[in-house]
Design a protein around this motif. Structure first.
Motif, PDB file in Angstrom:
ATOM      1  N   ARG A  35       3.764 -35.586  23.351  1.00 12.63           N
ATOM      2  CA  ARG A  35       5.186 -35.261  23.191  1.00 12.63           C
ATOM      3  C   ARG A  35       5.347 -33.761  23.000  1.00 12.63           C
ATOM      4  O   ARG A  35       4.530 -33.122  22.344  1.00 12.63           O
ATOM      5  N   ILE A  36       6.402 -33.211  23.604  1.00  9.84           N
ATOM      6  CA  ILE A  36       6.739 -31.815  23.363  1.00  9.84           C
ATOM      7  C   ILE A  36       8.207 -31.727  22.964  1.00  9.84           C
ATOM      8  O   ILE A  36       9.039 -32.532  23.378  1.00  9.84           O
ATOM      9  N   PHE A  37       8.495 -30.746  22.112  1.00 12.55           N
ATOM     10  CA  PHE A  37       9.851 -30.449  21.658  1.00 12.55           C
ATOM     11  C   PHE A  37      10.159 -29.044  22.162  1.00 12.55           C
ATOM     12  O   PHE A  37       9.457 -28.091  21.804  1.00 12.55           O
ATOM     13  N   VAL A  38      11.179 -28.910  23.005  1.00 11.89           N
ATOM     14  CA  VAL A  38      11.473 -27.633  23.657  1.00 11.89           C
ATOM     15  C   VAL A  38      12.901 -27.176  23.360  1.00 11.89           C
ATOM     16  O   VAL A  38      13.712 -27.930  22.842  1.00 11.89           O
ATOM     17  N   ASN A  39      13.177 -25.925  23.737  1.00 14.06           N
ATOM     18  CA  ASN A  39      14.510 -25.322  23.576  1.00 14.06           C
ATOM     19  C   ASN A  39      14.998 -25.416  22.136  1.00 14.06           C
ATOM     20  O   ASN A  39      16.141 -25.773  21.876  1.00 14.06           O
ATOM     21  N   ALA A  40      14.126 -25.077  21.223  1.00 13.78           N
ATOM     22  CA  ALA A  40      14.440 -25.139  19.801  1.00 13.78           C
ATOM     23  C   ALA A  40      14.370 -23.750  19.194  1.00 13.78           C
ATOM     24  O   ALA A  40      13.990 -22.777  19.851  1.00 13.78           O
ATOM     25  N   SER A  41      14.714 -23.674  17.947  1.00 16.65           N
ATOM     26  CA  SER A  41      14.487 -22.483  17.139  1.00 16.65           C
ATOM     27  C   SER A  41      13.571 -22.941  16.007  1.00 16.65           C
ATOM     28  O   SER A  41      14.029 -23.477  15.000  1.00 16.65           O
ATOM     29  N   VAL A  42      12.260 -22.793  16.207  1.00 11.10           N
ATOM     30  CA  VAL A  42      11.251 -23.317  15.291  1.00 11.10           C
ATOM     31  C   VAL A  42      10.816 -22.219  14.332  1.00 11.10           C
ATOM     32  O   VAL A  42      10.302 -21.185  14.750  1.00 11.10           O
ATOM     33  N   TRP A  43      11.022 -22.443  13.033  1.00 10.03           N
ATOM     34  CA  TRP A  43      10.544 -21.489  12.026  1.00 10.03           C
ATOM     35  C   TRP A  43       9.077 -21.785  11.764  1.00 10.03           C
ATOM     36  O   TRP A  43       8.702 -22.894  11.398  1.00 10.03           O
ATOM     37  N   THR A  44       8.198 -20.788  11.991  1.00  5.11           N
ATOM     38  CA  THR A  44       6.752 -20.995  11.900  1.00  5.11           C
ATOM     39  C   THR A  44       6.146 -20.620  10.555  1.00  5.11           C
ATOM     40  O   THR A  44       5.002 -20.943  10.306  1.00  5.11           O
TER      41      THR A  44
END
Length: 92
Positions: A35-44
């Motif tokens: 699974r991939i999650f795309v077009n996000a704003s991911v805080w790392t």
């Protein structure tokens, strides 16, 4: 490159794992992610690169974090893609 792989069972756990890791870029996976999650704003939680656009998960583990293009390139024919449409992904 990921320092370690963290177990996840849903997106909430993925986010908590991201907060615990220093994630400077994409780790190339030997197999396509489930699974991939795309077009996000991911805080790392990495001060040198605090935001990413996408994450990849395989067998309940984070295998890569990076741009949408980088993560999409890892997808196989059976990879489930979730477009987060710009939503913010944060720990908690």
């Amino acid at each position: 490159m990921l320092a370690t792989l963290m177990p996840v069972s849903h997106l909430g756990r993925v986010v908590r794992a991201l907060a615990a890791l220093a994630l400077p870029g994409v780790s190339v996976a030997a197999q396509a992610p489930d699974r991939i999650f795309v077009n996000a704003s991911v805080w790392t939680a990495d001060s040198s690169k605090p935001l990413a656009e996408a994450i990849a998960v395989r067998a309940d583990r984070i295998v890569a974090v990076g741009s949408t293009a980088e993560i999409r390139a890892l997808a196989g024919t059976r990879t489930q893609v979730t477009d987060l449409r710009g939503r913010r992904v944060v720990p908690g």
